[in-house]
Design a protein around this motif. Sequence first.
Motif, PDB file in Angstrom:
ATOM      1  N   ARG A  46       0.818  -1.215   0.000  1.00  8.21           N
ATOM      2  CA  ARG A  46       0.000   0.000   0.000  1.00  8.21           C
ATOM      3  C   ARG A  46       0.855   1.270   0.000  1.00  8.21           C
ATOM      4  O   ARG A  46       0.351   2.351   0.223  1.00  8.21           O
ATOM      5  N   CYS A  47       2.150   1.102  -0.234  1.00  8.46           N
ATOM      6  CA  CYS A  47       3.094   2.216  -0.238  1.00  8.46           C
ATOM      7  C   CYS A  47       3.704   2.349  -1.638  1.00  8.46           C
ATOM      8  O   CYS A  47       4.816   1.867  -1.884  1.00  8.46           O
ATOM      9  N   PRO A  48       3.016   2.994  -2.552  1.00 10.09           N
ATOM     10  CA  PRO A  48       3.485   3.011  -3.943  1.00 10.09           C
ATOM     11  C   PRO A  48       4.783   3.776  -4.185  1.00 10.09           C
ATOM     12  O   PRO A  48       5.489   3.496  -5.145  1.00 10.09           O
ATOM     13  N   GLU A  49       5.134   4.689  -3.324  1.00 10.33           N
ATOM     14  CA  GLU A  49       6.309   5.519  -3.596  1.00 10.33           C
ATOM     15  C   GLU A  49       7.518   5.177  -2.728  1.00 10.33           C
ATOM     16  O   GLU A  49       8.445   5.966  -2.643  1.00 10.33           O
ATOM     17  N   ILE A  50       7.514   4.019  -2.107  1.00 10.56           N
ATOM     18  CA  ILE A  50       8.620   3.628  -1.251  1.00 10.56           C
ATOM     19  C   ILE A  50       9.482   2.622  -1.996  1.00 10.56           C
ATOM     20  O   ILE A  50       8.981   1.682  -2.601  1.00 10.56           O
ATOM     21  N   ASP A  51      10.781   2.830  -1.952  1.00 10.31           N
ATOM     22  CA  ASP A  51      11.675   1.895  -2.633  1.00 10.31           C
ATOM     23  C   ASP A  51      11.949   0.680  -1.760  1.00 10.31           C
ATOM     24  O   ASP A  51      11.668   0.669  -0.561  1.00 10.31           O
ATOM     25  N   ASP A  52      12.522  -0.335  -2.381  1.00  7.07           N
ATOM     26  CA  ASP A  52      12.797  -1.583  -1.669  1.00  7.07           C
ATOM     27  C   ASP A  52      13.786  -1.397  -0.522  1.00  7.07           C
ATOM     28  O   ASP A  52      13.703  -2.079   0.489  1.00  7.07           O
ATOM     29  N   ARG A  53      14.731  -0.492  -0.669  1.00  5.76           N
ATOM     30  CA  ARG A  53      15.731  -0.286   0.390  1.00  5.76           C
ATOM     31  C   ARG A  53      15.072   0.212   1.676  1.00  5.76           C
ATOM     32  O   ARG A  53      15.397  -0.235   2.775  1.00  5.76           O
ATOM     33  N   ALA A  54      14.131   1.153   1.540  1.00  5.22           N
ATOM     34  CA  ALA A  54      13.418   1.666   2.719  1.00  5.22           C
ATOM     35  C   ALA A  54      12.578   0.561   3.355  1.00  5.22           C
ATOM     36  O   ALA A  54      12.536   0.430   4.583  1.00  5.22           O
ATOM     37  N   ALA A  55      11.931  -0.259   2.525  1.00  7.59           N
ATOM     38  CA  ALA A  55      11.127  -1.360   3.047  1.00  7.59           C
ATOM     39  C   ALA A  55      12.023  -2.385   3.746  1.00  7.59           C
ATOM     40  O   ALA A  55      11.677  -2.904   4.815  1.00  7.59           O
ATOM     41  N   PHE A  56      13.172  -2.656   3.164  1.00  9.13           N
ATOM     42  CA  PHE A  56      14.152  -3.581   3.738  1.00  9.13           C
ATOM     43  C   PHE A  56      14.542  -3.119   5.141  1.00  9.13           C
ATOM     44  O   PHE A  56      14.489  -3.884   6.103  1.00  9.13           O
ATOM     45  N   ASP A  57      14.914  -1.860   5.263  1.00  9.43           N
ATOM     46  CA  ASP A  57      15.329  -1.316   6.560  1.00  9.43           C
ATOM     47  C   ASP A  57      14.177  -1.266   7.562  1.00  9.43           C
ATOM     48  O   ASP A  57      14.364  -1.539   8.748  1.00  9.43           O
ATOM     49  N   ALA A  58      12.978  -0.927   7.089  1.00  8.94           N
ATOM     50  CA  ALA A  58      11.821  -0.853   7.978  1.00  8.94           C
ATOM     51  C   ALA A  58      11.450  -2.234   8.509  1.00  8.94           C
ATOM     52  O   ALA A  58      11.134  -2.388   9.691  1.00  8.94           O
ATOM     53  N   PHE A  59      11.508  -3.242   7.648  1.00  7.60           N
ATOM     54  CA  PHE A  59      11.196  -4.604   8.089  1.00  7.60           C
ATOM     55  C   PHE A  59      12.178  -5.056   9.162  1.00  7.60           C
ATOM     56  O   PHE A  59      11.787  -5.588  10.191  1.00  7.60           O
ATOM     57  N   LYS A  60      13.465  -4.828   8.914  1.00  3.81           N
ATOM     58  CA  LYS A  60      14.495  -5.216   9.878  1.00  3.81           C
ATOM     59  C   LYS A  60      14.298  -4.514  11.219  1.00  3.81           C
ATOM     60  O   LYS A  60      14.474  -5.120  12.275  1.00  3.81           O
ATOM     61  N   SER A  61      13.936  -3.247  11.173  1.00  2.00           N
ATOM     62  CA  SER A  61      13.807  -2.499  12.429  1.00  2.00           C
ATOM     63  C   SER A  61      12.599  -2.938  13.244  1.00  2.00           C
ATOM     64  O   SER A  61      12.559  -2.715  14.455  1.00  2.00           O
ATOM     65  N   GLY A  62      11.620  -3.587  12.615  1.00  2.00           N
ATOM     66  CA  GLY A  62      10.413  -3.989  13.327  1.00  2.00           C
ATOM     67  C   GLY A  62      10.448  -5.375  13.925  1.00  2.00           C
ATOM     68  O   GLY A  62       9.537  -5.774  14.639  1.00  2.00           O
ATOM     69  N   ILE A  63      11.506  -6.143  13.637  1.00  4.39           N
ATOM     70  CA  ILE A  63      11.585  -7.511  14.147  1.00  4.39           C
ATOM     71  C   ILE A  63      11.969  -7.475  15.625  1.00  4.39           C
ATOM     72  O   ILE A  63      12.901  -6.785  16.005  1.00  4.39           O
ATOM     73  N   ARG A  64      11.239  -8.225  16.431  1.00  5.72           N
ATOM     74  CA  ARG A  64      11.561  -8.272  17.866  1.00  5.72           C
ATOM     75  C   ARG A  64      12.846  -9.076  18.077  1.00  5.72           C
ATOM     76  O   ARG A  64      13.318  -9.774  17.198  1.00  5.72           O
ATOM     77  N   GLU A  65      13.415  -8.977  19.274  1.00  6.90           N
ATOM     78  CA  GLU A  65      14.630  -9.716  19.638  1.00  6.90           C
ATOM     79  C   GLU A  65      14.376 -11.204  19.455  1.00  6.90           C
ATOM     80  O   GLU A  65      13.460 -11.757  20.038  1.00  6.90           O
ATOM     81  N   SER A  66      15.191 -11.844  18.634  1.00  7.11           N
ATOM     82  CA  SER A  66      15.035 -13.279  18.373  1.00  7.11           C
ATOM     83  C   SER A  66      16.238 -13.780  17.598  1.00  7.11           C
ATOM     84  O   SER A  66      17.091 -12.994  17.174  1.00  7.11           O
ATOM     85  N   ASN A  67      16.277 -15.095  17.408  1.00  3.69           N
ATOM     86  CA  ASN A  67      17.330 -15.674  16.583  1.00  3.69           C
ATOM     87  C   ASN A  67      17.236 -15.147  15.156  1.00  3.69           C
ATOM     88  O   ASN A  67      18.245 -14.909  14.506  1.00  3.69           O
ATOM     89  N   PHE A  68      16.002 -14.970  14.688  1.00  3.45           N
ATOM     90  CA  PHE A  68      15.823 -14.486  13.321  1.00  3.45           C
ATOM     91  C   PHE A  68      16.382 -13.070  13.180  1.00  3.45           C
ATOM     92  O   PHE A  68      17.019 -12.751  12.185  1.00  3.45           O
ATOM     93  N   ARG A  69      16.151 -12.228  14.163  1.00  2.78           N
ATOM     94  CA  ARG A  69      16.691 -10.857  14.108  1.00  2.78           C
ATOM     95  C   ARG A  69      18.217 -10.899  14.004  1.00  2.78           C
ATOM     96  O   ARG A  69      18.818 -10.167  13.237  1.00  2.78           O
ATOM     97  N   TYR A  70      18.835 -11.771  14.781  1.00  7.99           N
ATOM     98  CA  TYR A  70      20.286 -11.928  14.720  1.00  7.99           C
ATOM     99  C   TYR A  70      20.710 -12.356  13.309  1.00  7.99           C
ATOM    100  O   TYR A  70      21.657 -11.813  12.751  1.00  7.99           O
ATOM    101  N   MET A  71      19.994 -13.326  12.744  1.00 11.18           N
ATOM    102  CA  MET A  71      20.325 -13.798  11.395  1.00 11.18           C
ATOM    103  C   MET A  71      20.214 -12.680  10.365  1.00 11.18           C
ATOM    104  O   MET A  71      21.071 -12.539   9.500  1.00 11.18           O
ATOM    105  N   VAL A  72      19.159 -11.903  10.469  1.00  7.78           N
ATOM    106  CA  VAL A  72      18.935 -10.823   9.494  1.00  7.78           C
ATOM    107  C   VAL A  72      20.059  -9.797   9.559  1.00  7.78           C
ATOM    108  O   VAL A  72      20.535  -9.325   8.529  1.00  7.78           O
ATOM    109  N   HIS A  73      20.496  -9.476  10.756  1.00  2.00           N
ATOM    110  CA  HIS A  73      21.539  -8.462  10.895  1.00  2.00           C
ATOM    111  C   HIS A  73      22.938  -8.990  10.636  1.00  2.00           C
ATOM    112  O   HIS A  73      23.873  -8.211  10.495  1.00  2.00           O
ATOM    113  N   SER A  74      23.095 -10.310  10.558  1.00  2.00           N
ATOM    114  CA  SER A  74      24.437 -10.856  10.348  1.00  2.00           C
ATOM    115  C   SER A  74      24.624 -11.504   8.981  1.00  2.00           C
ATOM    116  O   SER A  74      25.701 -11.990   8.686  1.00  2.00           O
ATOM    117  N   ASN A  75      23.594 -11.519   8.140  1.00  2.00           N
ATOM    118  CA  ASN A  75      23.697 -12.130   6.819  1.00  2.00           C
ATOM    119  C   ASN A  75      23.744 -11.066   5.723  1.00  2.00           C
ATOM    120  O   ASN A  75      23.279  -9.949   5.913  1.00  2.00           O
TER     121      ASN A  75
END
Length: 133
Positions: A46-75
């Motif tokens: 629903r965000c037609p004017e947002i680029d993938d990089r902004a979505a990438f960063d926004a998704f990462k910032s919304g993940i709660r503390e977990s193993n997956f969050r660690y994986m996302v930030h280290s891969n």
Amino acid sequence: MKQTFLDHFMIQTDRLYTADNLYMLQQGKDEPLREYAAHFSHEYSRCPEIDDRAAFDAFKSGIRESNFRYMVHSNPWNTYAELMKQPTVHTKAEYFNSKRGSATFARNTFGDPLPTSVPTPALPQHSAQPPST
């Protein structure tokens, strides 16, 4: 009156989002990763004017503390498409690990096997010998 009510709320549900709105999305404490990823993808669509990089960063910032969050930030995933494949892979792995039962408890936070326990050494046996005369 019914039409006025519907018109009012239809406007609110069909609104377009900005990058700021995506950054406000947070994975809930008890929200499974799969549901957060689906919700985020829906809102991103629903965000037609947002680029993938902004979505990438926004998704990462919304993940709660977990193993997956660690994986996302280290891969080295660099694109939104690569990143969004990972919740599916991760949730499938979690599902299959949960089916293994108690074997899952034999793993630490990062999925490495715990060191095997060392057997307790036998206590020395002291014999009470009478002193030699």
